[in-house]
Design an enzyme around this catalytic site. Structure first.
Site, short mmCIF file in Angstrom:
data_model
loop_
_atom_site.label_atom_id
_atom_site.label_comp_id
_atom_site.label_asym_id
_atom_site.label_seq_id
_atom_site.Cartn_x
_atom_site.Cartn_y
_atom_site.Cartn_z
N TYR A 77 32.22 3.15 31.01
CA TYR A 77 32.83 2.56 29.82
C TYR A 77 32.85 1.04 29.90
O TYR A 77 32.56 0.45 30.94
CB TYR A 77 34.25 3.10 29.62
N LYS A 105 31.80 0.86 36.53
CA LYS A 105 32.94 0.97 35.61
C LYS A 105 33.01 2.41 35.11
O LYS A 105 32.63 2.74 33.98
CB LYS A 105 32.82 -0.05 34.46
N GLU A 149 41.58 -5.81 44.44
CA GLU A 149 41.75 -6.04 43.00
C GLU A 149 42.94 -5.23 42.54
O GLU A 149 43.57 -4.53 43.35
CB GLU A 149 40.47 -5.64 42.22
N LEU A 176 35.43 -4.25 40.95
CA LEU A 176 34.62 -4.33 39.74
C LEU A 176 34.27 -5.80 39.48
O LEU A 176 35.14 -6.67 39.62
CB LEU A 176 35.40 -3.77 38.54
N1 PDD Z 1 39.79 -2.99 33.01
N2 PDD Z 1 38.99 -4.35 37.85
C1 PDD Z 1 39.20 -3.15 37.33
C2 PDD Z 1 39.40 -1.99 38.25
C3 PDD Z 1 39.23 -2.97 35.92
O1 PDD Z 1 39.43 -1.75 35.40
C4 PDD Z 1 39.05 -4.10 35.08
C5 PDD Z 1 39.06 -3.99 33.58
C6 PDD Z 1 38.86 -5.36 35.67
C7 PDD Z 1 38.64 -6.59 34.84
O2 PDD Z 1 37.40 -6.56 34.20
P1 PDD Z 1 37.11 -7.42 32.87
O3 PDD Z 1 37.48 -8.80 33.19
O4 PDD Z 1 35.65 -7.23 32.67
O5 PDD Z 1 37.96 -6.82 31.78
C8 PDD Z 1 38.82 -5.45 37.05
C9 PDD Z 1 39.71 -2.77 31.59
C10 PDD Z 1 40.21 -3.91 30.77
C11 PDD Z 1 40.38 -1.44 31.25
O6 PDD Z 1 40.14 -0.50 32.00
O7 PDD Z 1 41.08 -1.34 30.23
#
Ligand code: PDD
Length: 290
Positions: A33, A147, A180, A204
């Protein structure tokens, strides 16, 4: 606003937008996703999000159902039908529908779902006092660079954080390094440098993480991508990034104040720079506009 969702290219009212009960996303979390922000009709880093979606899909041996440009068109159309000023677009791709078996027979037609909702933003209280976090030893799988929609560990981490009155749980490796958060990347200011875990299978590659690193370098900060821990001497600030938070100071971890226990000067400058870039995108379609 009545919400409209897109299922395999068809636009439907959200209540009628359904997926088969034998979809492999439902039964196996066999999918990937993305979450993309759209500000006043302008997508923040759409190319980077679609490139990451394609990489995540390839990692589980899945192809995008259409070329990236066509997918971008579907995402844009989904926003047009749910035109929130600040929107959060959710894109989910699963392997498709088949009778339940770990190894499905033959090639399947992937299921693509796209929704657009209002982009959540941190509360004024959180912006004033900073977010809070707990730490948990990482019990996720070894491909956190994908992801994946298999987010049970992240849900458990968030629930544990909420149970203890915190906003986020930071995953620690066996040596106590901060990897993270459950849905965020995490940074510290250590001896004046911006420090974050390097990109590997344990984190991620956040799109906002990359944006923060760019902005920090432009602001003249040294950036170190290396393992780090919360007990390092000279650690003065902590912050997290994600599409839904931009960059947000974290002021308490495991009930211990970070630095002064209030949003620190570096995090505040970086947040201001990120918000400026987002405002420029909102107003001109180009986030680098002055
Ligand atoms: N989550 N690390 C993890 C485990 C994440 O699920 C996410 C994002 C990030 C940050 O990624 P980005 O900057 O590309 O949004 C880091 C999204 C927002 C979610 O699951 O809703």
């Amino acid at each position: 606003m009545t919400l409209t969702a897109c299922v395999n290219g068809r636009f439907l009212p959200l209540e009628q937008a359904t997926v088969h009960i034998e979809d492999r996303g439902f039964q196996f979390a066999d999918g990937v996703y993305e979450v993309v922000a759209c500000l006043n009709g302008h997508f923040l880093d759409m190319d980077a999000h679609l490139a990451r979606l394609e990489r995540s899909a390839a990692a589980i041996d899945l192809l995008l159902p259409c070329p990236r440009e066509e997918l971008a068109g579907i995402v844009e159309e989904t926003w047009r039908r749910n035109p929130f000023a600040d929107a959060m677009i959710y894109i989910q791709l699963t392997r498709g529908v088949a009778p339940r078996a770990h190894l499905p027979a033959g090639e399947l037609v992937p299921t693509l779902v796209v929704t657009s909702r209002e982009l959540p933003s941190p509360s004024p209280e959180k912006l004033e006092h900073g977010a809070t976090a707990i730490t948990l030893e990482d019990f996720r799988w070894k491909r956190c660079d994908i992801k994946s929609i298999a987010l049970l560990a992240s849900v458990m981490g968030k629930r544990e954080a909420a149970r203890r009155g915190a906003d986020e749980a930071f995953w620690l490796d066996a040596e106590g390094h901060v990897l993270e958060g459950c849905s965020t990347n995490v940074f510290a200011i250590i001896a004046g440098h911006l420090v974050t875990h390097p990109l590997d299978h344990q984190v991620l590659g956040g799109i906002t993480r990359a944006m923060l690193i760019r902005l920090a370098r432009e602001a003249g900060l040294e950036v170190e991508e290396r393992p780090w821990s919360l007990d390092e001497a000279d650690l003065t600030e902590c912050m997290l990034t994600s599409t839904t938070n931009a960059v947000l100071p974290v002021c308490r971890v495991d009930d211990t104040p970070v630095g002064e226990g209030a949003p620190g000067p570096v995090a505040l400058v970086l947040r201001q720079r990120m918000l400026q870039a987002m405002d420029a995108l909102r107003e001109t379609g180009n986030r680098n506009a002055a």
